[in-house]
Design a protein around this motif. Sequence first.
Motif, short mmCIF file in Angstrom:
data_model
loop_
_atom_site.label_atom_id
_atom_site.label_comp_id
_atom_site.label_asym_id
_atom_site.label_seq_id
_atom_site.Cartn_x
_atom_site.Cartn_y
_atom_site.Cartn_z
N LEU A 1 -2.05 3.09 -7.32
CA LEU A 1 -1.67 4.51 -7.26
C LEU A 1 -0.15 4.69 -7.29
CD1 LEU A 1 -4.28 5.56 -4.57
CD2 LEU A 1 -4.38 6.00 -7.02
N GLN A 2 0.56 3.57 -7.40
CA GLN A 2 2.01 3.57 -7.54
C GLN A 2 2.71 4.23 -6.35
OE1 GLN A 2 2.09 5.31 -11.64
NE2 GLN A 2 2.95 3.33 -12.22
N VAL A 3 2.24 3.92 -5.17
CA VAL A 3 2.89 4.41 -3.95
C VAL A 3 3.31 3.25 -3.04
CG1 VAL A 3 1.72 6.64 -4.01
CG2 VAL A 3 0.68 4.75 -2.73
N VAL B 1 -6.02 -1.73 0.85
CA VAL B 1 -4.84 -0.86 0.93
C VAL B 1 -3.75 -1.35 -0.02
CG1 VAL B 1 -2.89 -0.24 2.43
CG2 VAL B 1 -5.24 -0.02 3.28
N GLN B 2 -3.48 -2.64 0.02
CA GLN B 2 -2.42 -3.19 -0.84
C GLN B 2 -2.73 -2.96 -2.32
OE1 GLN B 2 -2.25 -7.28 0.44
NE2 GLN B 2 -0.60 -6.87 1.90
N VAL B 3 -3.97 -3.19 -2.69
CA VAL B 3 -4.37 -3.02 -4.09
C VAL B 3 -4.27 -1.55 -4.50
CG1 VAL B 3 -6.32 -3.20 -5.70
CG2 VAL B 3 -5.81 -5.08 -4.13
N LEU B 4 -4.76 -0.66 -3.64
CA LEU B 4 -4.72 0.77 -3.95
C LEU B 4 -3.29 1.26 -4.05
CD1 LEU B 4 -7.54 2.19 -1.66
CD2 LEU B 4 -7.57 2.08 -4.16
N ALA B 5 -2.44 0.79 -3.16
CA ALA B 5 -1.05 1.25 -3.14
C ALA B 5 -0.36 0.92 -4.47
CB ALA B 5 -0.30 0.62 -1.97
N HIS C 1 -13.64 4.24 9.67
CA HIS C 1 -12.92 4.48 8.41
C HIS C 1 -11.43 4.49 8.68
CE1 HIS C 1 -13.69 8.38 10.32
NE2 HIS C 1 -12.56 8.79 9.77
N MET C 2 -10.69 4.21 7.62
CA MET C 2 -9.23 4.29 7.69
C MET C 2 -8.75 5.34 6.69
SD MET C 2 -6.35 1.36 6.96
CE MET C 2 -6.52 0.47 8.50
N HIS C 3 -7.83 6.20 7.16
CA HIS C 3 -7.20 7.17 6.28
C HIS C 3 -6.00 6.52 5.59
CE1 HIS C 3 -9.05 10.86 8.20
NE2 HIS C 3 -9.24 9.97 9.17
N PHE C 4 -5.85 6.81 4.30
CA PHE C 4 -4.71 6.36 3.50
C PHE C 4 -4.06 7.61 2.93
CE2 PHE C 4 -2.73 5.27 -0.49
CZ PHE C 4 -2.30 3.95 -0.40
N LEU C 5 -2.85 7.90 3.40
CA LEU C 5 -2.15 9.13 3.00
C LEU C 5 -0.88 8.78 2.26
CD1 LEU C 5 -2.81 10.18 6.51
CD2 LEU C 5 -3.26 11.91 4.80
N ALA C 6 -0.63 9.48 1.17
CA ALA C 6 0.55 9.19 0.37
C ALA C 6 0.83 10.36 -0.56
CB ALA C 6 0.34 7.92 -0.45
N GLY C 7 1.95 10.26 -1.27
CA GLY C 7 2.26 11.24 -2.30
C GLY C 7 3.29 12.26 -1.88
#
Length: 113
Positions: free
Chosen positions: A74-76, A67-71, A99-105
């Motif tokens: 993806l610049q969120v 999650v930290q790496v993706l955030a 699974h874990m959902h990751f929502l952003a944007g």
Amino acid sequence: MNTIFHKIINKEIPSNIEYEDDKFIVIHDICPQAPIHLLIIPKSYIKTINDIGNNQLHIMSEILKIVQVLAVRLQVDQTGYRLIMNCNPDGGQTIYYLHMHFLAGKQLNPHFG
Ligand code: 5GP
């Protein structure tokens, strides 16, 4: 049990893969609820949160590292994001493969149903 995520991990059906290594796959949700909606899936099969064994709890911290790496990627990381894990019917789980959902944007509704 054979779920859609088994088939995605085994590349029997296609998915939009954001990240993959030997232990995890991260795909874009087919029905996104936000501009960015990812599913972080450990490849070793676990049915629900209830089924994570004591010797498997490290998977949760590994998910958080992803999650930290993706955030950042993806610049969120500064704008923010939401993590969700649904468990069993009342929790809204529809696919019985952890699974874990990751929502952003976008700014997400603060209210939970
Ligand atoms: P759950 O409701 O179990 O927490 O989340 C399952 C998620 O998987 C849902 O958000 C749903 O849109 C997503 N999903 C269902 N089938 C597929 C599929 O074939 N491909 C992808 N990428 N996502 C799927």
